[in-house]
Design an enzyme around this catalytic site. Structure first.
Site, mmCIF file in Angstrom:
data_model
loop_
_atom_site.group_PDB
_atom_site.id
_atom_site.type_symbol
_atom_site.label_atom_id
_atom_site.label_comp_id
_atom_site.label_asym_id
_atom_site.label_seq_id
_atom_site.Cartn_x
_atom_site.Cartn_y
_atom_site.Cartn_z
ATOM 1 N N SER A 260 0.823 -1.207 0.000
ATOM 2 C CA SER A 260 0.000 0.000 0.000
ATOM 3 C C SER A 260 0.858 1.259 0.000
ATOM 4 O O SER A 260 2.080 1.193 0.074
ATOM 5 C CB SER A 260 -0.921 -0.006 1.212
ATOM 6 O OG SER A 260 -0.154 0.182 2.391
ATOM 7 N N LYS A 261 0.186 2.377 -0.075
ATOM 8 C CA LYS A 261 0.861 3.679 -0.151
ATOM 9 C C LYS A 261 1.984 3.856 0.875
ATOM 10 O O LYS A 261 3.027 4.422 0.554
ATOM 11 C CB LYS A 261 -0.165 4.797 0.061
ATOM 12 C CG LYS A 261 -1.070 5.005 -1.146
ATOM 13 C CD LYS A 261 -0.415 5.916 -2.192
ATOM 14 C CE LYS A 261 -1.369 6.191 -3.329
ATOM 15 N NZ LYS A 261 -1.504 5.003 -4.226
ATOM 16 N N ARG A 262 1.749 3.382 2.075
ATOM 17 C CA ARG A 262 2.771 3.626 3.096
ATOM 18 C C ARG A 262 4.067 2.869 2.826
ATOM 19 O O ARG A 262 5.091 3.118 3.466
ATOM 20 C CB ARG A 262 2.224 3.308 4.495
ATOM 21 C CG ARG A 262 2.120 1.853 4.830
ATOM 22 C CD ARG A 262 1.296 1.630 6.085
ATOM 23 N NE ARG A 262 0.735 0.299 6.084
ATOM 24 C CZ ARG A 262 1.365 -0.764 6.586
ATOM 25 N NH1 ARG A 262 2.554 -0.632 7.142
ATOM 26 N NH2 ARG A 262 0.801 -1.952 6.539
ATOM 27 N N HIS A 263 4.035 1.935 1.888
ATOM 28 C CA HIS A 263 5.255 1.220 1.535
ATOM 29 C C HIS A 263 5.981 1.911 0.385
ATOM 30 O O HIS A 263 7.011 1.449 -0.069
ATOM 31 C CB HIS A 263 4.934 -0.218 1.125
ATOM 32 C CG HIS A 263 4.248 -1.010 2.188
ATOM 33 N ND1 HIS A 263 2.926 -1.374 2.101
ATOM 34 C CD2 HIS A 263 4.691 -1.477 3.368
ATOM 35 C CE1 HIS A 263 2.593 -2.046 3.195
ATOM 36 N NE2 HIS A 263 3.641 -2.118 3.978
ATOM 37 N N GLY A 264 5.401 3.017 -0.107
ATOM 38 C CA GLY A 264 6.003 3.706 -1.240
ATOM 39 C C GLY A 264 5.096 3.622 -2.444
ATOM 40 O O GLY A 264 3.883 3.614 -2.309
#
Length: 488
Positions: A260-264
């Site tokens: 997801s977004k928080r992983h890049g």
RNA sequence: GCUCCCAUCGUCUAGAGGCCUAGGACACAUCCCUUUCACGGAUGCGACAGGGGUUCAAAUCCCCUUGGGAGUACCA
């Protein structure tokens, strides 16, 4: 089915995700390998979450990856339209067929009633299965409900279909990648195939679309396994040929959660914006779950397609780690045609005045700086000292290499030679610099130390592009200016 | 909770009963090359989740446990 036809059916509720890109890739590879057709269908049934911008992004990303489709919304085909929202008028017909055959029924339950059933199920630690309350409503009861203003949804009758085509309640199929898969259909509730507002639901619409589009093999993520049982039953109830299914493991983030977004970056377009090459992305993502038979991992789309076998794909999930992607991207950058690379690099150089350099000089700069980089955006910083008059020093560089007695001696000696340096003769310049290094080597100063000083004064760093290129591209004036400025 | 899927180095994987003292790639470490950083080359580090079976023989087959993932909507 005679012709091999596969499809990718993204929902435009976001930019094209790498996971979807991998599914698209595997479908594409399977089609190429088997002389089949690859079709693109846009599943925009949910108008609220869907937008044209996402549709465009999906098109652009797929094209950038080279995953060209044979049939789709833009190119057409014999089984269109290829956008679900344009197919709304064809869904009711098959709902009626299911109703007529007794494989579906009207359901008047309200959201509140359904919610209550679910709560009861969880309270009893049971799997929630729709109660089938509306299965045997009489015409009178239905008329009464209708009179109350209630609009029915249509539910598929799982048990009826299962009984009609199978001996027991167990439904099984042979998955192309996972092998034998089965499920007890008594645990599957009668699901809605058409909402009370007349819109088809996903599980129903896919079947109708895949059936009508003559899709022979459905390769998708394993998050669809449980849907497969519902879908098989619909195919059977409609008397249609059931396609072959192949379920791929998921792509996980390094913490083993959903990417997801928080992983890049998650969207293909985001990777491209960061400076990843679509060729590298394809290559990397292909290796998530699939391994080339000859062990050679760097491969073009064509080479992979020739070697690809769906039944050799791993059935487990795989973690998306940047290390290998970075390495692979670097490999592609190194091998890329210099003119093409230069063109691709320009967007990452927008903060500089590119008119300072000729196209030829820019290509030289890129050639000299491409080696160590892994993504195109690395260039932004690595190329900084080729532009502008003054430079910024990296921390400690000035103190260690310039502001020393030895550093100053080296700079002064170099300054005295600038006039005789052949800035426009690569070969001669190279010789002159070798001679310069030897001058200090005889005094016991290592060649690399000598060069560190010059490099520091000229670039503000102790590492970077080949010094010959630095001198040549900078030119006599800038070299002189920066050297003199470094001499105290 | 229930159902389903999965399980080899840190990561991606090879391995379809003996070829496995488990191979490769990335990452990491050391060395070589070298005008820097790199690239490249060499070497090293490093895994069959655990426990039971089956078998002359198991990373490979079966079962259990554990761990991870997915699904469980009038979302797709």
């Amino acid at each position: 089915m005679d012709e091999i036809r596969v499809r990718i059916a993204p929902s435009p509720s976001g930019n094209l995700h790498v996971g979807t890109a991998r599914t698209a890739l595997f479908n594409y590879l399977f089609a190429k390998k088997n002389n089949g057709k690859f079709v693109l269908r846009i599943e925009d049934t949910d108008a609220e979450r869907t937008s044209q911008a996402y549709v465009d992004n999906i098109f652009d990303s797929l094209k950038a990856l080279g995953l060209n489709w044979d049939e789709g919304p833009d190119v057409g085909g014999n089984y269109g339209p290829y956008t679900q929202s344009e197919r709304f008028d064809i869904y009711p017909k098959y709902v009626q067929e299911l109703l007529d055959k007794g494989f579906a029924y009207e359901c008047f339950c309200t959201p509140e009633e359904l919610e209550a059933e679910k709560e009861e199920a969880t309270a009893n630690k049971k799997a929630y299965v729709y109660s089938k309350k509306c299965e045997n409503l009489t015409e009178e009861e239905k008329a009464k409900l209708r009179a109350e203003g209630r609009k029915p949804a249509i539910r598929f009758n799982i048990a009826k279909a299962q009984k009609a085509f199978h001996d027991s309640s167990i439904l099984a199929f042979e998955d192309l990648v996972k092998g034998h898969l089965q499920q007890d259909t008594d645990l599957i509730g009668d699901f809605v195939i058409m909402k009370s507002n007349g819109a088809p639901t996903y599980n129903y619409a896919v079947v109708i679309d895949d059936m009508l589009m003559k899709i022979s093999h459905i390769i998708r993520g394993e998050d669809h396994i449980s849907n497969t049982f519902k879908q098989i039953l619909i195919y059977e109830a409609l008397g249609a040929e059931v396609p072959r299914f192949g379920h791929l493991g998921m792509i996980l983030a390094p913490d083993r959660s959903k990417l997801s977004k928080r992983h890049g970056a998650t969207a293909v377009s985001e990777f491209v914006e960061k400076g990843y090459l679509t060729e590298a992305l394809n290559n990397f993502v292909a290796l998530l779950g699939w391994a080339p038979s000859d062990g050679v991992e760097l491969k073009s789309l064509q080479e992979i397609a020739a070697d690809f076998r769906i039944n050799e794909v791993s059935s487990s999930n795989s973690v998306f780690e940047y290390d290998k992607l970075n390495w692979m991207n670097g490999q592609y950058i190194k091998k890329m045609d210099i003119k093409e690379l230069t063109a691709m690099a320009k967007p990452f150089l927008s903060k500089y005045d590119l008119t300072e350099l000729t196209e030829e000089q820019l290509e030289k700069v890129i050639t000299a700086t491409r080696e160590p980089i892994t993504i195109l955006s690395d260039l932004t910083n690595d190329v900084a000292y080729f532009f502008g008059k003054d430079i910024e020093f990296e921390e400690g560089v000035k103190e260690a290499n310039i502001d020393t007695e030895q550093g100053q001696a080296i700079l002064k000696e170099f300054a005295s030679r600038i006039d005789s340096l052949a800035f426009d003769d690569e070969e001669k310049l190279h010789e002159q610099m070798a001679e310069f290094r030897n001058f200090f080597k005889e005094q016991g100063i290592k060649p690399k130390v000598t060069m560190w000083t010059i490099r520091a004064a000229l670039t503000g760093r102790t590492h970077g592009a080949d010094m010959g290129v630095v001198l040549e591209v900078l030119g006599k004036d800038k070299v002189q200016y920066r050297i003199e400025k470094a001499i105290v």
